[in-house]
Design a protein around this motif. Sequence first.
Motif, PDB file in Angstrom:
ATOM      1  N   LEU A  64      31.574  47.364  79.999  1.00 41.00           N
ATOM      2  CA  LEU A  64      30.281  46.914  80.494  1.00 41.00           C
ATOM      3  C   LEU A  64      29.239  48.012  80.331  1.00 41.00           C
ATOM      4  O   LEU A  64      29.515  49.187  80.567  1.00 41.00           O
ATOM      5  CB  LEU A  64      30.385  46.532  81.973  1.00 41.00           C
ATOM      6  N   THR A  65      28.039  47.630  79.955  1.00 36.08           N
ATOM      7  CA  THR A  65      26.919  48.562  79.865  1.00 36.08           C
ATOM      8  C   THR A  65      25.745  47.963  80.622  1.00 36.08           C
ATOM      9  O   THR A  65      25.758  46.781  81.000  1.00 36.08           O
ATOM     10  CB  THR A  65      26.491  48.802  78.407  1.00 36.08           C
ATOM     11  N   TYR A  66      24.730  48.781  80.830  1.00 34.49           N
ATOM     12  CA  TYR A  66      23.550  48.275  81.528  1.00 34.49           C
ATOM     13  C   TYR A  66      22.899  47.121  80.790  1.00 34.49           C
ATOM     14  O   TYR A  66      22.172  46.313  81.374  1.00 34.49           O
ATOM     15  CB  TYR A  66      22.549  49.414  81.757  1.00 34.49           C
ATOM     16  N   GLU A  67      23.169  46.993  79.508  1.00 30.46           N
ATOM     17  CA  GLU A  67      22.551  45.943  78.712  1.00 30.46           C
ATOM     18  C   GLU A  67      23.276  44.607  78.793  1.00 30.46           C
ATOM     19  O   GLU A  67      22.709  43.582  78.416  1.00 30.46           O
ATOM     20  CB  GLU A  67      22.469  46.393  77.250  1.00 30.46           C
ATOM     21  N   ASN A  68      24.536  44.599  79.270  1.00 28.08           N
ATOM     22  CA  ASN A  68      25.261  43.326  79.282  1.00 28.08           C
ATOM     23  C   ASN A  68      25.853  42.959  80.639  1.00 28.08           C
ATOM     24  O   ASN A  68      26.489  41.913  80.765  1.00 28.08           O
ATOM     25  CB  ASN A  68      26.361  43.323  78.214  1.00 28.08           C
ATOM     26  N   ILE A  69      25.675  43.814  81.670  1.00 32.61           N
ATOM     27  CA  ILE A  69      26.145  43.431  83.000  1.00 32.61           C
ATOM     28  C   ILE A  69      25.404  42.182  83.464  1.00 32.61           C
ATOM     29  O   ILE A  69      25.997  41.231  83.967  1.00 32.61           O
ATOM     30  CB  ILE A  69      25.949  44.593  83.992  1.00 32.61           C
ATOM     31  N   TYR A  70      24.095  42.213  83.307  1.00 34.52           N
ATOM     32  CA  TYR A  70      23.258  41.036  83.533  1.00 34.52           C
ATOM     33  C   TYR A  70      22.506  40.750  82.247  1.00 34.52           C
ATOM     34  O   TYR A  70      22.120  41.683  81.522  1.00 34.52           O
ATOM     35  CB  TYR A  70      22.206  41.293  84.616  1.00 34.52           C
ATOM     36  N   VAL A  71      22.298  39.481  81.973  1.00 34.40           N
ATOM     37  CA  VAL A  71      21.407  39.062  80.899  1.00 34.40           C
ATOM     38  C   VAL A  71      20.430  38.053  81.492  1.00 34.40           C
ATOM     39  O   VAL A  71      20.563  37.644  82.647  1.00 34.40           O
ATOM     40  CB  VAL A  71      22.181  38.448  79.711  1.00 34.40           C
ATOM     41  N   GLU A  72      19.474  37.681  80.724  1.00 33.02           N
ATOM     42  CA  GLU A  72      18.482  36.723  81.207  1.00 33.02           C
ATOM     43  C   GLU A  72      19.162  35.434  81.667  1.00 33.02           C
ATOM     44  O   GLU A  72      19.896  34.801  80.918  1.00 33.02           O
ATOM     45  CB  GLU A  72      17.474  36.406  80.096  1.00 33.02           C
ATOM     46  N   GLY A  73      18.961  35.078  82.926  1.00 32.08           N
ATOM     47  CA  GLY A  73      19.526  33.847  83.462  1.00 32.08           C
ATOM     48  C   GLY A  73      20.795  34.019  84.266  1.00 32.08           C
ATOM     49  O   GLY A  73      21.294  33.044  84.830  1.00 32.08           O
ATOM     50  N   THR A  74      21.342  35.242  84.349  1.00 27.13           N
ATOM     51  CA  THR A  74      22.546  35.462  85.147  1.00 27.13           C
ATOM     52  C   THR A  74      22.223  35.334  86.627  1.00 27.13           C
ATOM     53  O   THR A  74      21.324  36.001  87.139  1.00 27.13           O
ATOM     54  CB  THR A  74      23.134  36.871  84.888  1.00 27.13           C
ATOM     55  N   LEU A 201      18.279  33.126  93.226  1.00 28.46           N
ATOM     56  CA  LEU A 201      17.905  34.389  92.607  1.00 28.46           C
ATOM     57  C   LEU A 201      18.735  34.617  91.347  1.00 28.46           C
ATOM     58  O   LEU A 201      19.951  34.398  91.333  1.00 28.46           O
ATOM     59  CB  LEU A 201      18.127  35.542  93.587  1.00 28.46           C
ATOM     60  N   LEU A 202      18.067  35.063  90.303  1.00 31.02           N
ATOM     61  CA  LEU A 202      18.753  35.348  89.054  1.00 31.02           C
ATOM     62  C   LEU A 202      18.065  36.497  88.340  1.00 31.02           C
ATOM     63  O   LEU A 202      16.932  36.858  88.635  1.00 31.02           O
ATOM     64  CB  LEU A 202      18.836  34.111  88.160  1.00 31.02           C
ATOM     65  N   ALA A 203      18.787  37.087  87.396  1.00 29.62           N
ATOM     66  CA  ALA A 203      18.229  38.156  86.589  1.00 29.62           C
ATOM     67  C   ALA A 203      17.343  37.578  85.496  1.00 29.62           C
ATOM     68  O   ALA A 203      17.632  36.511  84.958  1.00 29.62           O
ATOM     69  CB  ALA A 203      19.353  38.988  85.969  1.00 29.62           C
ATOM     70  N   THR A 204      16.272  38.293  85.188  1.00 30.79           N
ATOM     71  CA  THR A 204      15.412  37.883  84.082  1.00 30.79           C
ATOM     72  C   THR A 204      15.596  38.806  82.875  1.00 30.79           C
ATOM     73  O   THR A 204      14.854  38.715  81.896  1.00 30.79           O
ATOM     74  CB  THR A 204      13.939  37.861  84.511  1.00 30.79           C
ATOM     75  N   GLY A 205      16.588  39.669  82.979  1.00 34.31           N
ATOM     76  CA  GLY A 205      16.902  40.599  81.899  1.00 34.31           C
ATOM     77  C   GLY A 205      17.927  41.601  82.388  1.00 34.31           C
ATOM     78  O   GLY A 205      18.406  41.512  83.516  1.00 34.31           O
ATOM     79  N   PRO A 206      18.272  42.580  81.567  1.00 32.22           N
ATOM     80  CA  PRO A 206      19.260  43.579  81.964  1.00 32.22           C
ATOM     81  C   PRO A 206      18.651  44.679  82.823  1.00 32.22           C
ATOM     82  O   PRO A 206      17.440  44.750  83.004  1.00 32.22           O
ATOM     83  CB  PRO A 206      19.720  44.157  80.605  1.00 32.22           C
ATOM     84  N   PHE A 207      19.513  45.556  83.366  1.00 29.15           N
ATOM     85  CA  PHE A 207      19.043  46.742  84.051  1.00 29.15           C
ATOM     86  C   PHE A 207      18.124  47.540  83.125  1.00 29.15           C
ATOM     87  O   PHE A 207      18.254  47.513  81.899  1.00 29.15           O
ATOM     88  CB  PHE A 207      20.221  47.626  84.461  1.00 29.15           C
ATOM     89  N   GLU A 208      17.226  48.304  83.733  1.00 26.84           N
ATOM     90  CA  GLU A 208      16.263  49.053  82.932  1.00 26.84           C
ATOM     91  C   GLU A 208      16.868  50.252  82.204  1.00 26.84           C
ATOM     92  O   GLU A 208      16.253  50.774  81.256  1.00 26.84           O
ATOM     93  CB  GLU A 208      15.112  49.540  83.796  1.00 26.84           C
TER      94      GLU A 208
END
Length: 215
Positions: A64-74, A201-208
């Motif tokens: 897992l990386t900061y770019e794929n833990i959350y994606v848009e819509g998670t 509540l959902l993510a709109t993208g990955p961690f910064e």
Amino acid sequence: MTSDDIPDDAVSLDETDHDISVSTRRNVAKVLGVMGGAAAIGAFSVNYVTGLADAGFATGEEDLTYENIYVEGTHLVDQEGERVSADQLEQGSGESLTVLPEQEGGGALAEKKATTLLVRFGPDDFEEPTELDWTANGYVAYSMVCTHEECLVSGRDGEDLFCPCHGTSYDPLRGAEVVGGPAPSPLPQLPIGISDEGNLLLATGPFEGPIGASH
């Protein structure tokens, strides 16, 4: 990330004299139970999201990386895997909730690196360098993994987020910047929104940025 990553001198929740809320103790206990004891432990208008329901699930992959833990819509879920409603915390209360990304097929992605702290203040309380467009109706979300030695930031010191391992404090109203202690950098912020269906509540993208120790 394993229990070997936790420093031997990590301070337990009981050993710190800083205020740790009952809800945070309970949340951390649940996380540790799920993980097998691995861890020692906006915008000024509502950010609503349309057309993203079930659009992105965390994969559960090993690297897992900061770019794929959350994606848009998670979706953000609690430790039981239940999706978090926008009514979960009282607006302006400063209360916090430990959340995780929803994994494919449902349920929580119970990985330490994915552990996220959701806090709710008033919509007008935030200041730069908080990414205001990444907050939602007073909610802000940050990685819960300390940027010093990767303990979970499980305590509170007034409004600040507090890591009991080595005493770093982060200001959640100012982009989780470090206001005390040895951590070299802020906690990465997660952009979040509220779905137009279900008020969830959902993510709109990955961690910064990258999660955990930055040294």
